[in-house]
Design a protein around this motif. Structure first.
Motif, PDB file in Angstrom:
ATOM      1  N   THR A 569       0.992  -1.193  -0.083  1.00 27.79           N
ATOM      2  CA  THR A 569       0.143   0.212   0.027  1.00 27.79           C
ATOM      3  C   THR A 569       0.870   1.249  -0.018  1.00 27.79           C
ATOM      4  OG1 THR A 569      -1.612  -1.119   1.234  1.00 27.79           O
ATOM      5  CG2 THR A 569      -2.046   1.279   1.129  1.00 27.79           C
ATOM      6  N   GLN A 634      -5.556  -2.828  -7.468  1.00 24.52           N
ATOM      7  CA  GLN A 634      -6.657  -2.283  -7.123  1.00 24.52           C
ATOM      8  C   GLN A 634      -7.027  -2.273  -5.654  1.00 24.52           C
ATOM      9  OE1 GLN A 634     -11.317  -2.077  -8.207  1.00 24.52           O
ATOM     10  NE2 GLN A 634     -10.225  -2.986  -9.791  1.00 24.52           N
ATOM     11  N   ARG A 635      -6.986  -3.719  -4.901  1.00 26.42           N
ATOM     12  CA  ARG A 635      -7.331  -3.862  -3.873  1.00 26.42           C
ATOM     13  C   ARG A 635      -6.474  -3.142  -2.723  1.00 26.42           C
ATOM     14  NH1 ARG A 635      -4.757  -9.099  -1.860  1.00 26.42           N
ATOM     15  NH2 ARG A 635      -4.627  -8.217   0.142  1.00 26.42           N
ATOM     16  N   TYR A 636      -5.289  -2.692  -3.250  1.00 24.29           N
ATOM     17  CA  TYR A 636      -4.366  -1.935  -2.277  1.00 24.29           C
ATOM     18  C   TYR A 636      -4.570  -0.497  -2.235  1.00 24.29           C
ATOM     19  CZ  TYR A 636      -1.841  -6.441  -1.945  1.00 24.29           C
ATOM     20  OH  TYR A 636      -1.402  -7.693  -1.697  1.00 24.29           O
ATOM     21  N   GLU A 639      -7.896  -0.481  -0.031  1.00 22.96           N
ATOM     22  CA  GLU A 639      -7.677  -0.694   1.242  1.00 22.96           C
ATOM     23  C   GLU A 639      -7.088   0.461   1.982  1.00 22.96           C
ATOM     24  OE1 GLU A 639      -5.981  -4.705   1.861  1.00 22.96           O
ATOM     25  OE2 GLU A 639      -7.832  -5.880   1.300  1.00 22.96           O
TER      26      GLU A 639
ATOM     27  N   GLY B 112     -17.051  -5.032  -8.330  1.00 23.15           N
ATOM     28  CA  GLY B 112     -15.657  -4.786  -8.705  1.00 23.15           C
ATOM     29  C   GLY B 112     -15.644  -3.995  -9.858  1.00 23.15           C
TER      30      GLY B 112
END
Lengths: 648, 307
Positions: A569, A634-636, A639, B112
């Protein structure tokens, strides 16, 4: 039923009934709600995605498609056809032929028309009206002719004929329409100028066959069109070869008709167009067979000789051994002439001027040669030398080949288009000079800045966060509070002293100010990483310590492997912010050699304000790395934002 | 100092060693804090009360810098322009972000994909977006005015018009709401489903759910987004610089506070005055944040979860 009616006064069953009712409609209600949700989401997504999609498409468009109304959605190119054997490309158009079929054509001649009126026919109806009582002119078809009609305040429709001070001399549109006719503009203009006065009004008219004609406009244009297949019959001739000019009509348009000198038969040829051409020669051939001789060795007048694809001056000069040699003069520099023997010049041909812009120059054997490395001809790249003088050539086609010609209003012609994504925009934008540097430099700088920021951030944030998370020392809590409070200080307050510091250190106009601070920790990332470290069970660390690991080993072997998400991140945010940063690079870096991509893009825009096809391509290249990063991680991103948003 | 130093030996050798390692670990930050934070803060406060041009010694001029603001037309102009932006951008982008987040919080397919589309504009640099905006909102042939033309509306001059220049920049902020969406979405996910069910049991419709459950329970998040929005909006620079061609065109309609500060400092060389401007901005932002914070007692609902 009766019992129920009696019971309705009781509160409890009533609630039950309501709920029941509501439950029955629940699934339909949910379905409607979901449908509305999807509709809104789609509408929103289109709005959100549209500008970026438009940018993407525009980055592949040729310049002429960039600002059009109506908009052109899909990048495409004009389709051309080659004129006979030459490399001249002729634009293709789509139009309905007289049989009502849509055909692909090219145009071979136009004639402009205007609406003209005999001013004497209007003598009795002339009127002078203040200009501000008239609406703007609008082209409108009245009767048989098209007129620029204005609406008079409190009156009818009129046509303006002349100025009268601040007034306009007008006549009723209907009367004008009755007397006007559509005439070829060249015909009207061929009349003698006649300044004529009727009543108090002066008119600038033309006298033609005893009529006093006043051209009113609007002008229109007729175009003679011939089917695409005719293009193969076109060939180029030198203007001197044309003789016996005549006119011939297609519909209402005159075309020029010639005989060709030295061509047998009674064949006549139609002039298709005039074009300036430049002879060119394959580079290899020129360098292999060409040589330099003193210009004074060439005899006075050359013979103009037509070769298969070009007409060139040919000199006959006597060589040192006494033999005579026929040479073509290619170019002259001062006293030197560069020539090539006639027999060796097999690749001389003509090229339209538009293909020869921005040639390079090199000196060979005392003469300067203008050349192009990427000259494109029928889809192939050639290396060519530009030789000889420019020639105005006439494109002609045999009269027999244009029996399918017809004339149409120019406005009804549409370019023939073919979908094509123009990748050249990217090459051009990235190699374009922005005040002494190109985007390649900006990319290099941005890469350096981002890399050093990543390095600096990791090197500083990891130990600091570890210290605050795990170690005990007097003053730790106070220091942590200080660290948190520094997040509150907005950067404008720090701006000027920081500028002074970099100035004192001699770092202005270098990349240093853009990464040096990363090596001294960041409150935000420290906080983020500390929270993460705190959640790692102490037992793991103690187990390692019992095994004899020191702090550095614990950090490297135990803590960091468990902190990958937080470290990622931090890395992503460092990349993201530094790649996109504008204000600080803008303040600290002035020399173009040290610009980052964002700065470079801003200045590129300053320089190529209206070259949107380049701007969009350059813009795309600056956002692609971030978009790729976003899709990979994308997730990081998400989050990280949630973490900062909910805990910060 | 001596007493302080004497305190250290009281620690056990182990603890002393640990303290030493602690200070070693955080030393990069301490240096950074002293050089790039503490010193600049004091220096800039010092300069705010001085007449200072680069290369010359600062000359004390008391409150002159602040007095000068009162009759500096560029100051009032830039303050007004920035206020216009803040008022246009912060509530608008929050309403849009909350609306989108509420749509995304439904039980929909492909969350998503939707989230990606809505977030994408926010990842790219504002500079690239402003360059794109200059094309999309081109007054003559831009696609926006072309589309308006199709439905019979004559589009305004956007960033070339004095009235519309700032609204055009506000539109960028309404479009780049990805961060807010994600924060709202996380907030919405944190609201227990039972609360909504309770409203359903009481016969309440979607509006009651929104009004009585979503808004109160989301209010801390709304509060956070608003405060962050205000802080960011007061410092708007990039888009104004690009769309106003770096000079606040047309007629200073895009001269934001930061643009004015930049020009004062680095174009006119009035570094003392620019420092004063920076502190005024700081005070305004802090004051506003404090105001929102004070008022938050009235409308922000904090769940008291004391275990």
């Amino acid at each position: 039923m009766t019992t129920k009616r009696q019971l309705t006064t009781q509160p409890a069953p009533r609630r039950w009934a309501l709920r029941r009712n509501w439950r029955m409609s629940k699934s339909t209600g949910r379905r409607i709600r979901l449908t509305i949700t999807y509709i809104l989401l789609t509408a929103g997504a289109i709005t959100m995605a549209f500008p970026l999609v438009w940018m993407f498409l525009a980055s592949f468009k040729p310049e002429w498609q960039i600002l059009t109304n109506p908009p052109i959605w899909i990048p495409s190119k004009w389709v051309h056809v080659n004129a006979g054997d030459s490399t001249k490309e002729i634009a293709l158009w789509k139009v309905e032929n007289p049989e009502g079929e849509e055909v692909q054509v090219f145009t071979i001649g136009t004639r402009r028309y205007t609406t003209a009126v005999d001013i004497n026919a209007l003598a009795d109806v002339l009127l002078s009206v203040p200009a501000d009582q008239l609406s703007d002119a609008r082209a409108q078809t009245v009767g048989d002719v098209t007129l620029n009609v204005r609406r008079q305040q409190g009156g009818g429709e009129v046509v303006a004929l002349a100025r009268d001070g601040s007034n306009l001399v007008v006549a009723p549109a209907e009367v004008v329409a009755g007397a006007a006719q559509r005439l070829p503009l060249d015909l009207v203009n061929s009349g003698a100028r006649a300044n004529i006065t009727i009543g108090d009004y002066k008119f600038q008219a033309r006298e033609l066959d005893e009529d006093i004609l006043l051209a009113l406009g609007p002008e229109s244009q007729l175009t003679v069109s011939v089917p695409k297949s005719t293009a193969q019959d076109i060939f180029l001739v030198h203007p001197e070869e044309l003789s016996d000019p005549q006119f011939f009509h297609i519909g209402n348009t005159d075309l020029q008709l010639y005989r060709l000198e030295g061509r047998p038969g009674d064949q006549r040829f139609v002039q298709v167009g005039l074009e300036t051409w430049q002879p060119v020669l394959e580079m290899d051939e020129a360098l292999e067979h060409g040589y330099t001789i003193p210009t004074e060795d060439l005899p006075g007048t050359p013979e103009i000789r037509a070769f298969e694809l070009a007409t060139m001056p040919v000199y006959t000069f006597t060589q040192e051994d006494g033999s005579e040699q026929e040479v073509i003069l290619l170019t002259q520099t001062g006293p030197n002439s560069f020539v090539i023997p006639v027999d060796a010049a097999t690749t001389i041909r003509l090229s339209p001027l538009e293909k020869l812009s921005y040639p390079f120059v090199k000196t060979v054997d005392g003469v300067s040669l203008r050349y192009l490395d990427d000259y494109e001809e029928q889809g192939e790249k050639h290396s060519i030398v530009i030789v000889g003088e420019r020639i105005d050539m006439t494109m002609v086609v045999p009269q027999a080949s244009i029996d399918e010609a017809f004339d149409v209003d120019s406005g009804s012609l549409d370019r023939v288009l073919k979908v094509r994504f123009r990748l050249e925009n990217y090459v051009e934008a990235l190699s374009r000079d922005v005040g002494g540097a190109t985007f390649i430099t900006f990319y290099k700088n941005s890469a350096i800045v981002v890399f050093l920021n990543l390095l600096g951030t990791y090197l500083s944030v990891i130990p600091v966060a570890y210290g605050f998370a795990r170690l005990e020392a007097p003053g730790k809590n106070t220091l942590f509070l200080v660290l948190l409070s520094t997040m509150m200080i907005p950067f404008p307050v720090l701006l000027i002293p920081t500028y002074e510091i970099f100035r004192t250190l001699g770092m202005l106009n270098t990349l240093w100010p853009l990464f040096i601070r990363a090596f001294f920790g960041s409150a935000f990332f420290t906080f983020l990483l500390r929270q993460f470290f705190m959640n790692i069970p102490r037992e793991l660390e103690e187990a390692a310590r019992i095994d004899g690991a020191n702090t550095l080993q614990v950090l490297w072997n135990v803590i960091l492997p468990l902190s990958k998400p937080a470290l990622l991140t931090i890395g992503i945010f460092t990349f993201w912010w530094n790649w996109n940063a504008f204000f600080e690079p803008f303040v600290y870096v002035n020399s173009i050699q040290n610009f980052t991509v964002t700065l470079g893009l801003a200045f590129f825009k300053g320089q190529y304000v209206y070259n949107y096809h380049w701007l969009m391509a350059a813009g795309m290249t600056t956002i692609i790395p971030i978009i790729v990063l976003f899709f990979l991680a994308q997730r990081y991103f998400i989050e990280g934002i949630q973490l900062t948003g909910l805990k910060g | 100092m001596r007493t302080r130093l004497l305190r250290l030996p009281k620690l056990s050798p182990m603890a002393r060693r640990e303290a030493l390692i602690f200070y070693l670990c955080i030393s990069p930050w301490i240096i950074g804090f002293l050089v790039f934070l503490a010193y600049p803060v004091f220096r800039s406060l010092f300069l705010a009360f001085h007449h200072y041009r680069i290369g010359h010694a600062p000359v004390w001029n008391g409150l002159d810098n602040f007095r000068h603001m009162a009759d500096d037309p560029l100051f009032s102009k830039s303050f007004g322009v920035t206020l216009e932006y803040v008022i246009g951008s912060v509530p608008g982008s929050n309403i849009i972000a909350l609306g989108i987040a509420m749509l995304l919080a439904q039980k929909i397919r492909g969350v998503g994909v939707w989230r990606t589309i809505y977030f994408l504009p926010s990842v790219v640099s504002i500079v690239a977006i402003s360059v794109l905006w200059s094309y999309v909102f081109n007054p003559q042939y831009g696609i926006v005015n072309n589309l308006l033309d199709m439905i019979g509306i004559k589009g305004p001059g956007w960033y070339t018009s004095e009235t519309w220049a700032m609204p055009t920049i506000v539109l960028i902020s309404w479009w780049m709401v990805g961060t807010q969406i994600i924060i709202y979405l996380a907030g919405l996910k944190g609201i227990p489903q039972e609360y909504y069910e309770a409203v359903e049991v009481d016969g309440g419709g979607p509006w009651s759910k929104f009004r009585h459950i979503t808004i109160p329970l989301l209010s801390p998040v709304i509060f956070f987004n608003m405060v962050m929005g205000f802080i960011g909006a007061f410092q708007v620079f990039d888009a104004a610089w690009i769309l106003g061609s770096g000079s606040g065109r047309p007629n200073n309609a895009t001269l934001t506070y930061m643009l004015n500060l930049y020009k004062q400092a680095f174009e006119f060389g009035n570094l003392g005055y620019a420092s004063a401007l920076a502190w005024v901005l700081f005070v305004v932002i802090m004051g506003l944040t404090a105001l929102v914070l004070r008022s938050s007692a009235l409308w922000v609902y904090y769940e008291t979860e004391k275990k």
